[in-house]
Each structure stands twice: as C-alpha cells, then as structure tokens.
Design an enzyme around this catalytic site. Structure first.
Site, mmCIF file in Angstrom:
data_model
loop_
_atom_site.group_PDB
_atom_site.id
_atom_site.type_symbol
_atom_site.label_atom_id
_atom_site.label_comp_id
_atom_site.label_asym_id
_atom_site.label_seq_id
_atom_site.Cartn_x
_atom_site.Cartn_y
_atom_site.Cartn_z
ATOM 1 N N ASP A 66 0.885 -1.303 -0.092
ATOM 2 C CA ASP A 66 0.036 0.092 0.589
ATOM 3 C C ASP A 66 0.893 1.097 -0.130
ATOM 4 O OD1 ASP A 66 1.059 -0.111 2.587
ATOM 5 O OD2 ASP A 66 -0.942 -0.992 3.525
ATOM 6 N N ASP A 134 -8.565 -1.729 14.029
ATOM 7 C CA ASP A 134 -9.957 -2.270 12.993
ATOM 8 C C ASP A 134 -9.665 -3.211 12.352
ATOM 9 O OD1 ASP A 134 -8.372 -1.547 11.248
ATOM 10 O OD2 ASP A 134 -9.637 0.530 10.536
ATOM 11 N N HIS A 136 -7.635 -4.113 9.629
ATOM 12 C CA HIS A 136 -7.870 -3.790 8.877
ATOM 13 C C HIS A 136 -5.900 -4.489 8.029
ATOM 14 C CE1 HIS A 136 -5.364 0.105 10.011
ATOM 15 N NE2 HIS A 136 -4.119 -0.813 9.175
ATOM 16 N N GLU A 141 -9.832 -1.174 5.214
ATOM 17 C CA GLU A 141 -10.610 -0.717 6.798
ATOM 18 C C GLU A 141 -11.933 -1.468 6.070
ATOM 19 O OE1 GLU A 141 -8.627 0.994 8.258
ATOM 20 O OE2 GLU A 141 -8.492 2.619 7.774
HETATM 21 C C1 GLP Z 1 -0.661 0.332 8.718
HETATM 22 C C2 GLP Z 1 -1.031 -0.510 7.359
HETATM 23 C C3 GLP Z 1 -0.434 -1.763 7.832
HETATM 24 C C4 GLP Z 1 0.105 -2.260 8.711
HETATM 25 C C5 GLP Z 1 -0.469 -1.384 9.984
HETATM 26 C C6 GLP Z 1 -0.337 -1.910 11.604
HETATM 27 O O1 GLP Z 1 -1.884 1.200 8.599
HETATM 28 N N1 GLP Z 1 -1.054 -0.093 6.175
HETATM 29 O O2 GLP Z 1 0.017 -2.990 6.280
HETATM 30 O O3 GLP Z 1 -0.269 -3.221 9.250
HETATM 31 O O4 GLP Z 1 0.139 -0.575 9.799
HETATM 32 O O5 GLP Z 1 0.905 -1.508 11.776
HETATM 33 P P1 GLP Z 1 1.900 -1.870 13.204
HETATM 34 O O6 GLP Z 1 2.629 -2.949 12.655
HETATM 35 O O7 GLP Z 1 2.633 -0.580 13.413
HETATM 36 O O8 GLP Z 1 1.385 -1.740 14.284
#
Ligand code: GLP
Length: 258
Positions: A66, A134, A136, A141
């Site tokens: 992404d 949430d 995702h 989302e």
């Molecule tokens: C972002 C990314 C996701 C990731 C999420 C959780 O929103 N787009 O790919 O999994 O954060 O991040 P973290 O691993 O820092 O909790």
C-alpha cells in the site's frame, strides 16, 4: 489457518524471517510481499543480518502492499521510502525489482489497475502482513469488499490516529491511500500474519475466530489455503482456542514446515 503462539516478539520475528529466508534460498525467482508498520521491522532486521551472513536476495523481487496518496515522492513516511530505508536498501535485492503503487500518476485508477496486474503477473510467494487496530490489512479498512483489487481507499479516523506517531501532526496524515485489495492479497501463495503486543489481541481474535466479515477485513484470511499467524503470548490473549493452537504446534510433525 495455522496459529503459532510464540513466547516472545523475538521468537515471532525468528519464525517469520525463517519463512522468508527459506523461500529466498529455495525458489529460483522468489517474490516477497513486504508490509510496513512496526510489526515486521524485527523480521527485516533478522533478514538483513542473514544477508550480511551470506543470504542473497539478488534473484528476488518484492512488492509492497500500500501507499499514502498526497505525500511528495521520497517523503520519509511514504511507504516506498520506508520499505527501502528499513529493508531493501540494506540487502542486495535490485531496487528496480521493488514494485510499489505509483500514486503520482495522473490517472490514479488506471495506475491501481496496472499495479494489480503487476502483482498478479509476478505471483507473490510469501506475503508478510500486519493487522491494524480496526482489523485492516494493507489499508483495507472495515467495509472493504472481500474480493477487492488494488484501488483508492479512505482511512478511518482510528487508522489516521494510530499512524499519526510517524508524522508531526494528525493533520499531516493523509486521508487517502492506494492499497492492494483483499482479493489481490489473497492471491499470494502463503500469507504470514505478524502481530505482537496487547493492542493486537482483539483484532487477532476477530480475524481468527470471528465471523468472516468485511467489518474485520483481515477475517478474509479464513478463506485462504495457506495462512500462518505468528503471534506472541500477549497478542494471543483473547483467543478462545489458544490451548488447541498450542497443542497443535507442539505436535507438529517434524517433516511439516511452517
Ligand atoms: C498500517 C499499514 C498496515 C499495518 C498496520 C499496523 O496501517 N498500512 O499494513 O499492518 O499499519 O501497523 P503496526 O504493525 O505498526 O501496528
């Protein structure tokens, strides 16, 4: 879905790095799906160490999940920049084989379709994933179609607040993103979910044991034939069947790999 409850975040990273390293060392043209966020960073650190000890990524390709829309090219928090800084620039994977969505194209919808085709044509062997608060994955989302392809999405307030730690202010966090869709991610041969810490306990329980629902986008993983969920004890806290997952892993046949 194989759920592995590891004693600590270090063990989660060791197991995840082992899966990626095996793909890189056994496949002729491995394609690795890279995730951003904090969760995969210890895994990247281990892979960088293995590279320094001789593991080559020279024959590999990588795709990102992404990207934010609206950040300048090369912005320190653009996901392409982050993934280069944290991983790709520290190994010998040729940077021209690091694929990521082009969010600066005049026709963003066409650029999303092009990226989706690139990901499909390459064929991802191992896709690393983290999970948002949430539920995702990527930036899909709640409400995302379970068969969605790469497209533009709008972030929830919760995700923007969660990710504000990487920016100077909450207002600086973009509202729009491009993300591989849930259908695109599901095309990868092996999905590896990494989650550690208490903030992941509820989303992981919903993903693994809740109903398959667009309200928890990560629950789409229940449809996939090869998913490995690597979590630490704290992130496993809300799982009803934790005892069974532990028992299964303890008795995993020695010939069967993750
Ligand atoms: C972002 C990314 C996701 C990731 C999420 C959780 O929103 N787009 O790919 O999994 O954060 O991040 P973290 O691993 O820092 O909790």
């Amino acid at each position: 879905m194989e759920v592995v409850i590891a004693p600590s975040p270090d063990d989660v990273a060791d197991l995840a790095a082992g899966i990626v390293a095996r793909a890189v060392s056994t496949l002729d043209t491995p394609v690795i799906g890279l995730a951003t966020g904090s969760s995969p960073l210890p895994t990247y650190a281990r892979l960088i160490a293995q590279h320094r000890a001789g593991l080559s990524f020279a024959h590999a390709s990588a795709v990102t999940l992404d990207e934010y829309v609206g950040l300048a090219d090369g912005h320190p928090e653009s996901y392409r920049t982050v993934i280069r800084r944290e991983f790709v620039d520290q190994i010998d994977l040729p940077v021209e084989r690091l694929h990521s969505p082009d969010v600066h194209a005049a026709d963003l919808a066409a650029s999303c379709s092009d990226y989706d085709r690139t990901v499909v044509d390459l064929g991802v062997d191992v896709q690393l994933l983290g999970i948002g608060g949430d539920g995702h994955i990527g930036f899909n989302e709640p409400g995302s179609s379970l068969s969605s392809r790469t497209r533009i999405k709008t972030l929830t307030d919760q995700t923007r607040t969660d990710n504000a730690r990487f920016f100077d202010t909450l207002d600086a966090v973009p509202r729009h993103v491009v993300t591989q869709g849930l259908g695109t991610i599901s095309d990868a041969r092996h999905l590896v979910m990494l989650a550690t810490g208490g903030s992941k306990a509820l989303p992981i329980a919903e993903m693994v044991e809740g109903p398959v629902s667009a309200s928890c986008p990560a629950s789409v993983l229940q449809f996939h034939p090869h998913v490995t969920v690597l979590i630490d004890e704290v992130a496993a806290h809300e799982l009803v069947h934790a005892g069974h997952y532990r028992e299964t892993y303890r008795n995993k046949p020695s010939w069967q790999q993750l």
